[in-house]
Design a protein around this motif. Structure first.
Motif, short mmCIF file in Angstrom:
data_model
loop_
_atom_site.label_atom_id
_atom_site.label_comp_id
_atom_site.label_asym_id
_atom_site.label_seq_id
_atom_site.Cartn_x
_atom_site.Cartn_y
_atom_site.Cartn_z
N GLY A 61 24.96 96.90 -61.58
CA GLY A 61 24.21 95.74 -60.71
C GLY A 61 23.69 94.57 -61.51
O GLY A 61 23.19 93.86 -60.95
N MET A 62 24.09 94.44 -62.86
CA MET A 62 23.46 93.60 -63.63
C MET A 62 23.93 92.08 -63.37
O MET A 62 23.51 91.10 -63.63
N THR A 63 25.43 92.02 -62.72
CA THR A 63 25.84 90.70 -62.39
C THR A 63 25.12 89.85 -61.57
O THR A 63 24.81 88.74 -61.59
N SER A 64 24.42 90.54 -60.54
CA SER A 64 23.71 90.01 -59.51
C SER A 64 22.64 89.19 -60.16
O SER A 64 22.42 88.10 -59.74
N PRO A 65 21.63 89.77 -61.04
CA PRO A 65 20.43 89.19 -61.48
C PRO A 65 21.19 88.00 -62.50
O PRO A 65 20.33 86.93 -62.57
N LEU A 66 22.07 88.23 -63.02
CA LEU A 66 22.46 87.21 -64.17
C LEU A 66 23.01 85.89 -63.22
O LEU A 66 22.69 84.67 -63.77
N ILE A 67 23.75 86.17 -62.16
CA ILE A 67 24.26 85.14 -61.39
C ILE A 67 23.09 84.35 -60.67
O ILE A 67 23.07 83.08 -60.50
N GLY A 68 22.29 85.23 -60.24
CA GLY A 68 21.07 84.57 -59.49
C GLY A 68 20.05 83.81 -60.27
O GLY A 68 19.31 83.07 -59.86
N LEU A 69 19.98 84.23 -61.46
CA LEU A 69 19.22 83.73 -62.58
C LEU A 69 18.94 82.00 -62.36
O LEU A 69 18.05 81.48 -62.39
N THR A 70 20.20 81.44 -62.59
CA THR A 70 20.20 80.05 -62.71
C THR A 70 19.62 79.51 -61.47
O THR A 70 18.85 78.38 -61.41
#
Length: 301
Positions: A61-70
């Motif tokens: 699930g790490m992709t989600s916070p990395l994408i949403g971070l910006t």
């Protein structure tokens, strides 16, 4: 402004890389049923995930916070900076109010992002990686699309109200605590940078204070967002989740996973502040970096 945005993105990404394994453990501990516990505690959960799912299981699930971070960084920078300019700079109270406003607005991105992250983190729980069938969900975006097809827009907004209740005061506490600690630890010479150890301490303690302030809400949010993962829903809504969780496990349910969260909070925020500060000092060598949030920067919680 552009440099602050880039610095926030880099710092937030560093925080995600450092802290995501702890977040996976937190979600597993928060959502496991009382009558069928797979994990005895934080370190047992770490060990079991690695043993059964490999070290990569900690990064589900790490992709989600990395994408949403910006997107989250852009929202928080804009809202917090503009609010501070309107209400005035140099006050811890104003830092709290500006942080609360930023936390409330970024909920629109944070909530669906965390919904996908939570669902991904619970996939294959307790199953060995070698024997587990190939997962149906490819990534966090695919997870949200499947939720939308099955439950509609309402399903993608599951837990948004709880996220708002958590993020609004939590970001206020976070920004105010960091501002206050930095003011206390800042060198007497205004032309000197705050020391790196002091900066890391301020960031770490701010993260801890922020999580403690709203952690019970986070437990209920995780349970509401995880509800129905196994095909059967347990709760009728937020209040029902709150009451039934208490009836089944007592008040300690609202501290489930707190140890792993606090263990995660310090290094995540310390790493975030360090990356942001080094970047800004490198890009602005002729300008002193304001280390209080009266001149706002974002540090992902």
């Amino acid at each position: 402004m552009a440099l602050d945005f880039v610095a926030g993105c880099l710092g937030g990404a560093a925080g995600v890389l450092v802290g995501h394994p702890f977040d996976t453990v937190k979600v597993r501990l928060q959502t496991q049923p009382a009558n069928h516990r797979l994990y005895r505690g934080t370190f047992h959960c770490f060990a079991e995930i690695i043993r059964k799912e490999s070290a990569f299981g900690l990064y589900k699930g790490m992709t989600s916070p990395l994408i949403g971070l910006t997107f989250i960084n852009a929202i928080v920078f804009g809202v917090q900076g503009n609010v501070m300019r309107v209400i005035g700079e140099g006050s811890v109270l104003n830092s709290f109010l500006a942080g609360s406003a930023a936390g409330a607005v970024q909920t629109l991105v944070c909530s669906p992002m965390e919904l996908a992250k939570t669902r991904m983190q619970l996939m294959g729980m307790g199953q060995k990686a070698k024997t587990r069938k190939e997962k149906d969900v490819k990534n966090s975006l695919d997870c949200l699309l499947k939720i939308y097809r099955k439950e509609g827009l309402r399903g993608c907004c599951r837990g948004m109200t709880l996220t708002l209740w958590r993020e609004t005061p939590a970001f206020g506490v976070y920004f105010a605590t960091y501002d206050m600690i930095c003011q206390l630890l800042s060198p007497k010479d205004p032309n000197e940078h705050i020391g790196m150890l002091a900066l890391m301490f301020a960031g770490g303690m701010s993260g801890i204070a922020s999580w403690i302030s709203t952690y019970p809400i986070d437990v209920i949010k995780s349970r509401v967002q995880a509800d129905g993962v196994g095909g059967k829903s347990m709760y009728k809504g937020t209040l029902d989740c709150f009451v039934r969780s208490y009836q089944a496990e007592g008040w300690t349910v609202y501290t489930r996973g707190l140890n792993s969260t606090l263990i995660r909070a310090f290094p995540v925020n310390a790493a975030t502040f360090t990356v942001v500060t080094l970047f800004l000092r490198e890009m602005r060598p002729s300008q002193p970096v304001d280390t209080t949030l009266s001149k706002p920067h974002l540090y992902e919680k």
